[in-house]
Write a protein that holds these residues in place. Structure first.
Motif, PDB file in Angstrom:
ATOM      1  N   LEU A   1       0.826  -1.213   0.000  1.00 42.65           N
ATOM      2  CA  LEU A   1       0.000   0.000   0.000  1.00 42.65           C
ATOM      3  C   LEU A   1       0.860   1.262   0.000  1.00 42.65           C
ATOM      4  N   VAL A   2       1.923   1.268   0.778  1.00 36.06           N
ATOM      5  CA  VAL A   2       2.821   2.431   0.796  1.00 36.06           C
ATOM      6  C   VAL A   2       3.499   2.594  -0.565  1.00 36.06           C
ATOM      7  N   ASP A   3       3.918   1.481  -1.140  1.00 40.41           N
ATOM      8  CA  ASP A   3       4.549   1.522  -2.457  1.00 40.41           C
ATOM      9  C   ASP A   3       3.592   2.086  -3.497  1.00 40.41           C
ATOM     10  N   LEU A   4       2.341   1.649  -3.467  1.00 38.71           N
ATOM     11  CA  LEU A   4       1.343   2.162  -4.403  1.00 38.71           C
ATOM     12  C   LEU A   4       1.113   3.662  -4.198  1.00 38.71           C
ATOM     13  N   ALA A   5       1.079   4.084  -2.940  1.00 39.89           N
ATOM     14  CA  ALA A   5       0.861   5.503  -2.651  1.00 39.89           C
ATOM     15  C   ALA A   5       1.984   6.356  -3.230  1.00 39.89           C
ATOM     16  N   ILE A   6       3.230   5.906  -3.091  1.00 38.24           N
ATOM     17  CA  ILE A   6       4.365   6.667  -3.612  1.00 38.24           C
ATOM     18  C   ILE A   6       4.361   6.655  -5.140  1.00 38.24           C
ATOM     19  N   ARG A   7       4.151   5.487  -5.713  1.00 38.99           N
ATOM     20  CA  ARG A   7       4.143   5.382  -7.181  1.00 38.99           C
ATOM     21  C   ARG A   7       2.998   6.175  -7.798  1.00 38.99           C
ATOM     22  N   SER A   8       1.872   6.275  -7.094  1.00 39.34           N
ATOM     23  CA  SER A   8       0.699   6.944  -7.662  1.00 39.34           C
ATOM     24  C   SER A   8       0.930   8.427  -7.917  1.00 39.34           C
ATOM     25  N   THR A   9       1.943   9.006  -7.298  1.00 37.06           N
ATOM     26  CA  THR A   9       2.243  10.422  -7.545  1.00 37.06           C
ATOM     27  C   THR A   9       2.899  10.639  -8.907  1.00 37.06           C
ATOM     28  N   ASP A  10       3.237   9.535  -9.602  1.00 41.48           N
ATOM     29  CA  ASP A  10       3.888   9.622 -10.916  1.00 41.48           C
ATOM     30  C   ASP A  10       3.165   8.749 -11.938  1.00 41.48           C
TER      31      ASP A  10
ATOM     32  N   ALA B   1      -4.789  -5.198  -1.851  1.00 41.47           N
ATOM     33  CA  ALA B   1      -3.806  -5.181  -0.760  1.00 41.47           C
ATOM     34  C   ALA B   1      -4.489  -4.925   0.578  1.00 41.47           C
ATOM     35  N   GLY B   2      -5.528  -4.091   0.573  1.00 44.08           N
ATOM     36  CA  GLY B   2      -6.283  -3.886   1.803  1.00 44.08           C
ATOM     37  C   GLY B   2      -6.955  -5.157   2.274  1.00 44.08           C
ATOM     38  N   ALA B   3      -7.507  -5.940   1.334  1.00 41.33           N
ATOM     39  CA  ALA B   3      -8.101  -7.229   1.696  1.00 41.33           C
ATOM     40  C   ALA B   3      -7.051  -8.171   2.268  1.00 41.33           C
TER      41      ALA B   3
END
Length: 517
Positions: A35-44, A93-95
């Motif tokens: 989830l953290v990885d997705l959050a960081i990648r989502s900014t690009d 990932a939340g599931a």
């Protein structure tokens, strides 16, 4: 646990018996990192994953692809499609974090992570390989058996200890990571001179305040260099000692926790340390887990009430995810045998891959045949643990994006359009939005990746001209101020290297550049 069982087999398997609660923590930590990885990648989304960014899909397929890879993220070049896939990956990932349809969530998370990593391989780092492998082995681990939404509808397990091919694979995978990391560091600065950390902390692109504090002390850096090297080389052996397993595991977990904490405070490595922290949670022995339960046991009723509010999901096409009738004993044995055999075969393959990667371990004439590599690329069990190996990268420096306006002003796009200055910035690390951009910028330097340079130029020009407040540019140069790391605290004079030149046509409203490298 099996430590109390007599007999040769009971002793042999002790290092691979894991606690179901530790596996649950491993599951939750792995999902949280995703989830953290997705959050960081989502900014690009546009920059890294869309055709308007630095890696258009046709370029990916032509330059950085094998016939055996797959990527749902490469099905479209639109950032909007990427956003939908990112949202889906976050939900899955939340599931997994909650342990809700755990096996299905694990498989889906693995597929989506592999798809995402395959979409842009130029921003990947060693931690991505480990995160991918944690999800892969997690498919075969019972990491949703306790402390999960799925466990709500099942009786409590009779035993909390678990042994299987997947637990062997998990422990061996961690050992391979550190062994190969050490063996690939075969340069003199690691094995004889003890100067590797001196050079690592000389890299202004990577060093953090903690590294700057240690940098002026060469003897301390020498001790820390050998300490890091021998920790990676020797510590994994403790995972296979069949006597006093719980104490050895506490030692391994404690040492690796502080090892990666030190890395995170001294070097800009993105999520690398978090992924490694997550990876060792499955090693926690019952001693530590019993303490955690006593410490946080009052949270359990709250978690159960919260889990109870989650609905039971049914697929709209009437495909039942749960068995419609109890399995037969013979069916269970057959399914378990098939699973254990598959995991054992993949683990053997992973071991061969790592043996092939580390030249000192490779049997003479024993290269992994090209005809067998398709399996590694397809299931993404390929891996390389060459962090700062065989020696530390010496080509330090910083980027200047020299944009020349129609009026002749020379601006630095890397500093928001400020006038160009060639003096070294106070904190080069701050010029990178995140570690993905730092890794991309590192790969940008290599001659083998010279093909990617025009696409970055074009991207920089486009986003600059999207802002009406920015003056139109007629020329852009991607400049690298190269400052080679020298021994004994010598300072090299920076040299200006132009990696890419972009000449624009006279019309500022059409910044489609003619590139030349």
């Amino acid at each position: 646990m099996d430590e109390a069982k007599p007999g040769f087999w009971g002793v042999l398997k002790r290092p691979f018996v894991l606690d179901l609660r530790a596996l649950a923590l491993l599951r939750m930590a792995t999902a949280a990192v995703v989830l953290v990885d997705l959050a960081i990648r989502s900014t690009d989304l546009e920059a890294h994953y869309a055709n308007m960014g630095v890696m258009p899909v046709p370029v990916l397929l032509e330059r950085a692809w094998t016939p055996y890879q797959f990527s749902l993220h490469a099905a479209s070049g639109l950032w909007q499609v990427e956003a939908v896939l990112f949202l889906l990956a976050a939900l899955v990932a939340g599931a997994l974090l909650l342990g809700y349809h755990t096996r299905l969530a694990t498989v889906a998370s693995w597929v989506l992570l592999v798809s995402l990593q395959n979409r842009n391989t130029l921003i990947g780092q060693g931690g991505d390989d480990l995160l991918r492998m944690l999800l892969f082995w997690g498919i075969f681990l019972p990491w949703g058996r306790v402390w999960s939404r799925d466990a709500r509808d099942k009786p409590a397990p009779a035993r909390l200890d678990y042994f299987g091919a997947a637990t062997v694979a998990y422990v061996v995978q961690l050992a391979l990571l550190y062994w190969c990391t050490a063996l690939l560091k075969n340069g003199a600065e690691w094995t004889r001179e003890g100067t590797a950390l001196y050079y690592a902390f000389s890299l202004d692109q990577l060093v953090l305040p903690g590294g700057r504090l240690l940098y002026p002390y060469p003897e301390l850096l020498r001790v820390l260099t050998f300490g890091a090297y021998f920790t990676e080389l020797l510590l994994p052996f403790a995972l296979f000692i069949p006597v006093g397993v719980r104490w050895w595991r506490l030692l391994v977990v404690g040492v690796l926790f502080f090892f990666h904490l030190t890395i995170s405070l001294t070097l800009f490595v993105g999520l690398f340390f978090l992924i490694n922290w997550a990876s060792i949670l499955g090693l926690l022995p019952p001693l530590a887990l019993d303490w955690l339960e006593r410490r946080f046991g009052r949270l359990a009723p709250l978690a159960r009430r919260w889990h109870a509010k989650l609905p039971t999901w049914q697929a709209p096409w009437r495909l039942r995810l749960e068995r419609t009738r109890p399995p037969t004993a013979g069916g269970l044995r057959l399914a378990r045998a098939a699973r254990e055999t598959f995991v054992a075969v993949v683990l053997a393959y992973v071991c061969l891959w790592n043996l092939d990667d580390v030249a000192v371990l490779r049997p003479r004439g024993g290269r992994l045949p090209d005809g067998l590599r398709w399996f590694g690329y397809l299931f993404r069990v390929d891996q390389h643990w060459g962090m700062f190996a065989p020696t530390v990268f010496k080509d330090d420096g910083w980027y200047i994006f020299e944009g020349t306006t129609a009026r002749g002003q020379v601006l630095d796009l890397n500093r928001g359009g400020a006038p160009v200055r060639y003096t070294k910035p106070a904190a080069i690390v701050s010029l990178f939005k995140n570690d993905r951009w730092r890794k991309y910028s590192e790969n940008y330097l290599f001659v083998d990746f010279a093909w990617m340079r025009p696409y970055y130029c074009n991207y920089l020009l486009r986003i600059w001209h999207e802002n009406p407040a920015h003056p139109p540019l007629r020329h852009l140069s991607v400049v690298y101020m190269k400052e080679v790391s020298l021994p004994n605290y010598q300072v090299a004079k920076p040299t200006r290297e132009v990696l890419c030149d972009c000449e624009l046509p006279p019309q500022p409203e059409a910044p489609s550049a003619t590139m030349r490298n």
